[in-house]
Design a protein around this motif. Structure first.
Motif, PDB file in Angstrom:
ATOM      1  N   ILE A 239      -0.623  -2.747  -4.236  1.00 46.79           N
ATOM      2  CA  ILE A 239      -1.830  -2.053  -3.824  1.00 46.79           C
ATOM      3  C   ILE A 239      -2.889  -3.101  -3.473  1.00 46.79           C
ATOM      4  O   ILE A 239      -3.396  -3.802  -4.345  1.00 46.79           O
ATOM      5  CB  ILE A 239      -2.340  -1.099  -4.922  1.00 46.79           C
TER       6      ILE A 239
ATOM      7  N   ASP B 233       0.814  -1.226   0.000  1.00 44.59           N
ATOM      8  CA  ASP B 233       0.000   0.000   0.000  1.00 44.59           C
ATOM      9  C   ASP B 233       0.844   1.272   0.000  1.00 44.59           C
ATOM     10  O   ASP B 233       2.035   1.241   0.304  1.00 44.59           O
ATOM     11  CB  ASP B 233      -1.008   0.006   1.148  1.00 44.59           C
TER      12      ASP B 233
ATOM     13  N   ILE C  74      -1.570  -4.428  -8.782  1.00 51.20           N
ATOM     14  CA  ILE C  74      -2.949  -4.159  -8.371  1.00 51.20           C
ATOM     15  C   ILE C  74      -3.866  -5.177  -9.035  1.00 51.20           C
ATOM     16  O   ILE C  74      -3.500  -5.783 -10.070  1.00 51.20           O
ATOM     17  CB  ILE C  74      -3.360  -2.716  -8.764  1.00 51.20           C
TER      18      ILE C  74
ATOM     19  N   ALA D  35      -8.332   3.551  -8.068  1.00 47.31           N
ATOM     20  CA  ALA D  35      -6.979   4.042  -7.794  1.00 47.31           C
ATOM     21  C   ALA D  35      -6.665   5.284  -8.625  1.00 47.31           C
ATOM     22  O   ALA D  35      -6.068   6.244  -8.131  1.00 47.31           O
ATOM     23  CB  ALA D  35      -5.962   2.940  -8.064  1.00 47.31           C
TER      24      ALA D  35
ATOM     25  N   ILE E 178      -3.587   4.419  -1.397  1.00 45.55           N
ATOM     26  CA  ILE E 178      -3.033   4.487  -2.754  1.00 45.55           C
ATOM     27  C   ILE E 178      -2.462   5.845  -3.165  1.00 45.55           C
ATOM     28  O   ILE E 178      -1.828   5.958  -4.220  1.00 45.55           O
ATOM     29  CB  ILE E 178      -4.091   4.063  -3.804  1.00 45.55           C
TER      30      ILE E 178
ATOM     31  N   LEU F  53       1.165   6.211  -4.743  1.00 40.79           N
ATOM     32  CA  LEU F  53       1.719   5.190  -5.639  1.00 40.79           C
ATOM     33  C   LEU F  53       2.453   5.814  -6.817  1.00 40.79           C
ATOM     34  O   LEU F  53       3.343   5.203  -7.432  1.00 40.79           O
ATOM     35  CB  LEU F  53       0.625   4.232  -6.107  1.00 40.79           C
TER      36      LEU F  53
END
Length: 924
Positions: free
Chosen positions: A656, A628, A679, A687, A664, A667
């Protein structure tokens, strides 16, 4: 020989004389100086097992009944009768029902002894085992025609002995002290007038010439023939010895096998505790090869080890304990996990300067702090609650509390104050009932256990003072372990009084709740949903530190003083109690971290953002992976660079777990560094909506699903799909280290933040199906030996500490979801204590406040309108089929028909569900 020189030849000549099986050797026990022990007769069988005869004015007593050979029979009763003479009953007391101590029991059931009123005594946990020996040898000797006759005679003379009993022979009295460990029904007899402590085998034996030792290596000979693990025995031993100490001074120790009576004022008992402590603290590192064990039993010769304290050849008080590698410590503590022990071994409560323990009157305290012993003599089980009660004098203003940690490396706090193990804490008594919270933190700094002590004053008419399970007494933020009361985020508090029907008033501005106009009433009533199923919870909680409405994002401290008292008509008000909190919010731009694991080639850090959302940086020998990417505003410190500094490598990708914004937002830092972002494709739209870096596109993600595996070098993480919280929820399981990184997929349950598992607008049946399937998977993995559920811990996306007992946690989640399905949202969901994500109700399961706030519970938030509206299925079983088939690829109808059976066999393939069914389909 040494340096070419040779000594003279030394000679030792031994005469080993075995007495016939039909003879018993009678004499006086000798102490360490060669003196006779007065008024005690020693009787020995053919194996030199020790039995003792003591007389009083009204009756006589024989302790233990040795070995018996029906083909060459000795008669212990007749031998005792010759010594005692006619007309006096001779009771038999069994110190513990092992075969070398009980086989002549039947002889004391003769008509002559019965008519004199003699009894056979044993602790209740030994009744059934002793009965079997009476049947076996009573019939074999010809004394009884059959088992029924033996049973009838046994029942007619049977009596039990327990802690606190005084066995009185007329002028000579023995106090009874229970001490299980070597055998579950073990007792000791203490004659306070002479200082003689008769222990049989309860504290071991130490004959040097037979390489004797304390036999604790019985792992699983039968359901009733076992020895306790050393951490369990340590508690029983300390409690028993405290009882002995409260009664008087031990001058002599008469054991079940020693040829020499031990000096009770010397170091034997101290050496015994030291030896047990060494195993608890050091595990296998404390052990040496054994010199004598049960080599006739499979598995015992290779699994038995010995821990020694003292010099066997020079010190008469040396101690050796045989232990078994299969059970030398309780499950979860063996094999290098000694630093996880967070138990108390003793908890003593008394007036200042006095001996004894007020907790001995509490049935839940019993003979062991942590373990409950069934009355049928089977293995002890962990207590379901570690809450104890004591009663003090009506005029007492304080009480002395002495907590002792099982592990020498553990730390103890009492109501948030650090207390040295084994040292006294003076606790002020603030009302009719005062509550103390004792928290033990293991040597590893993360595992902990909480004990609750309620001290009531005799005949008190004062209301019990308010307390909370979620304050700093019982819950410390791991980022401020040495600063109780300091937390990283807003706290949510519930107050309770142990006086039924009491009203609680409180203030959060530091004013006196008895007089302040700002005082509010806290409703401590816990209630269920309209369906009357699931868990009970208060209506609302007290919010501490919610000061973020106009927050500029810079670091900020908020201090809150919560004051409360309880009242009830016809009773005296409680004292006003004060809880002081500091909410130490870090800047929105920064991160904090703490090292959780450092073992072999694996390191794991917990990384948090300003809202204490949890990320996990896992480093192996090949690279690292961050679970994460937290929640932070645009322009926050670069998360990738932060992790790079922690791990000492730039080879860090990010995983994720699901697309919610608190997991998120940063990222993009990894995308810009050219790293991979893993993911589930179902959560990509979410996201992209919340990521800070709006240059990130769907093409920047690497899509994975069930069966994907990360090999970081010494750390292998298997990916599992578990839709429900979001459609693309995933989790990572480290089988080798028994760690599950669940993010929000299995909910979070911090007592201090009123956490929940939020469904938002998702259908609960999707989650319920996922939970059922995942439970099957981990059960199968455990059955296949790939994971150890007793050791496995769960690290979630918000919890400050790990969750233990995965199956228990899953069952709690399943109950909360099932209630919604079974009863409907209108009746299964009630008002939540903290609505999240647009939810308007919650299904509760478990109890947030059970076991000192450590029991399983879940608050499942959701939208009542949508919680059963998101799928075109009316039954969860149909969803099970749907989601199980999603994992099965192109299975044929034949393989799908037996799929339910295969799920439980999954782990045996050593592979993922997808690949297992793929291969199974080929076989079909």
């Amino acid at each position: 020989m040494k340096n070419g020189r040779t000594s003279s030849v030394a000679n030792w000549n031994y005469d080993v004389t075995s007495i016939p099986h039909h003879e018993l050797k009678v004499g006086a026990p000798k102490d360490w100086n060669g003196n006779d022990v007065p008024d005690v007769t020693l009787i020995q069988d053919y194996d030199s097992d020790k039995m003792y005869l003591v007389q009083g004015a009204k009756r006589a007593m024989v302790l233990d009944a040795g070995y018996f050979d029906a083909d060459d029979a000795a008669n212990l009763y007749e031998t005792a009768r010759e010594i005692v003479g006619e007309g006096k009953p001779i009771d038999l007391i069994i110190g513990h029902p092992h075969p070398d101590h009980v086989q002549m029991t039947h002889q004391f059931l003769c008509e002559e002894n019965k008519n004199l009123g003699a009894k056979v005594y044993v602790n209740e946990r030994g009744i059934d085992v002793l009965r079997e020996y009476v049947e076996q040898f009573g019939v074999a000797s010809g004394m009884f025609a059959d088992k029924d006759a033996a049973d009838a005679a046994y029942a007619a003379q049977l009596k039990t002995l327990k802690n606190g009993d005084v066995y009185d022979m007329g002028g000579t009295k023995f106090n009874v002290i229970e001490l299980p460990g070597h055998q579950v029904a073990g007792i000791m007899l203490f004659d306070t007038a002479t200082g003689n402590l008769f222990t049989t085998d309860q504290v071991g034996n130490n004959r040097a010439h037979i390489t004797d030792s304390f036999w604790m290596q019985f792992a699983n000979l039968s359901s009733t023939f076992f020895a306790d693990s050393m951490d369990v025995y340590l508690s029983s031993l300390q409690i028993a010895l405290e009882r002995v100490d409260s009664l008087g001074t031990v001058k002599r120790i008469l054991t079940g096998h020693n040829d020499v009576v031990l000096d009770g004022t010397a170091s034997y008992l101290d050496n015994l505790q030291t030896a047990v402590q060494k195993v608890v603290d050091e595990g296998e590192d404390a052990m040496t090869p054994t010199l004598r064990t049960l080599d006739s039993f499979n598995g015992y010769l290779e699994n038995t080890k010995t821990v020694v304290v003292g010099d066997r050849l020079k010190d008469i008080n040396w101690v050796g304990i045989n232990v078994n590698l299969q059970n030398y410590l309780s499950d979860g503590y063996r094999n290098g996990n000694e630093d996880k022990i967070a138990d108390l071994s003793n908890l003593s409560v008394h007036k200042q300067g006095e001996k004894g323990n007020l907790l001995w009157n509490d049935p839940n305290f019993g003979i062991n702090v942590n373990w409950q012993y069934p009355t049928d003599g089977t293995k002890p089980t962990r207590k379901t609650t570690t809450s104890f009660t004591a009663e003090a004098d009506a005029d007492a203003t304080s009480i002395e509390i002495v907590p002792t940690a099982a592990s020498s490396g553990a730390k103890i706090t009492v109501n948030g104050k650090t207390v040295e193990s084994g040292k006294a804490y003076q606790g002020a008594l603030t009302g009719g009932t005062t509550r103390f919270v004792i928290k033990v933190t293991a040597k590893n700094g993360s595992d902990s256990k909480t004990y609750t002590l309620n001290v009531s004053k005799k005949n008190s008419n004062q209301v019990a003072a308010p307390y909370t399970y979620t304050d700093y007494d019982s819950y410390t933020d791991p980022y401020y372990p040495d600063t109780p009361g300091t937390f990283t985020v807003t706290q949510y508090i519930a107050l309770f009084s142990d006086t039924e029907g009491a009203e609680i008033k409180y203030t959060v501005d530091g004013s006196d709740p008895k007089t302040s106009t700002t005082a509010k009433v806290f409703d401590q009533t816990k209630f269920k949903a309209a369906s009357d199923v699931g868990g009970a919870e208060v209506k609302e909680l007290i919010t501490i530190g919610a000061d973020t409405d106009n927050w500029d994002g810079s670091a900020k401290q908020t201090k809150v003083e919560l004051k409360a008292y309880a009242s009830k008509a016809g009773m005296e008000d409680s004292e006003v109690v004060t809880f002081t909190y500091t909410i130490d919010r870090m800047s929105k731009m920064e991160h904090k971290s703490r090292l959780m694991y450092d073992m072999d080639s694996m390191k794991v850090w917990s990384v948090i953002d300003y809202d204490s959302d949890k990320m996990y940086l896992i480093k192996g020998s090949k690279g690292a992976l961050l679970i994460d990417a937290g929640m932070a505003p645009a322009g926050a410190n670069n998360l990738y660079e932060y992790c790079k500094q922690l791990a000492g490598t730039d080879n860090i990708d990010v995983y994720i777990s699901h697309g919610h914004p608190d997991h998120i937002t940063q990222l993009g830092d990894f995308v810009q560094a050219g790293r991979k972002v893993y993911i589930n494709e179902k959560d990509i739209p979410m996201a992209l909506q919340y990521v800070n870096d709006k240059t990130v596109t769907a093409g920047d993600f690497t899509c994975i699903s069930e069966g994907y595996q990360f090999d970081l070098g010494g750390v292998v993480l298997d990916n599992y799909d578990i839709p429900g919280h979001t459609p693309g929820c995933m989790m990572l399981l480290d089988k080798a280290h028994n760690i599950l990184y669940s993010s929000d997929q299995l909910g979070c349950n911090r007592r201090s933040v009123a956490d929940s598992l939020t469904l938002i607008n998702n259908d609960v049946r999707v989650l319920l199906s996922s939970l059922r399937i995942f439970r099957d998977k981990v059960t199968a993995l455990a059955e296949a030996g790939e994971i150890d559920l007793d050791k496995l811990v769960v690290w979630s996306g918000h919890d400050d500490y790990e969750i233990h007992d995965l199956l228990g946690h899953l069952d709690t989640l399943i109950t909360a979801a099932q209630n919604i399905v079974d009863y409907g949202p209108a009746t299964a969901m009630r008002v939540s204590v903290r609505n999240t994500g647009g939810s308007d109700g919650a299904s509760f399961a478990g109890d947030r406040y059970a076991n000192g706030g450590t029991g399983h519970f879940i608050c499942m938030n959701g939208s009542k309108a949508n919680v059963l509206a998101g799928e075109d299925y009316t039954a969860v079983d149909e969803l099970d089929k749907k989601y199980r088939s999603d994992y099965s690829g192109g299975m044929s109808g034949a393989s799908r028909a037996v799929q339910g059976i295969c799920v439980r066999a999954l782990a045996m393939s050593g592979d993922t569900l997808f690949r297992f069914f793929e291969r199974f389909d080929q076989l079909v």
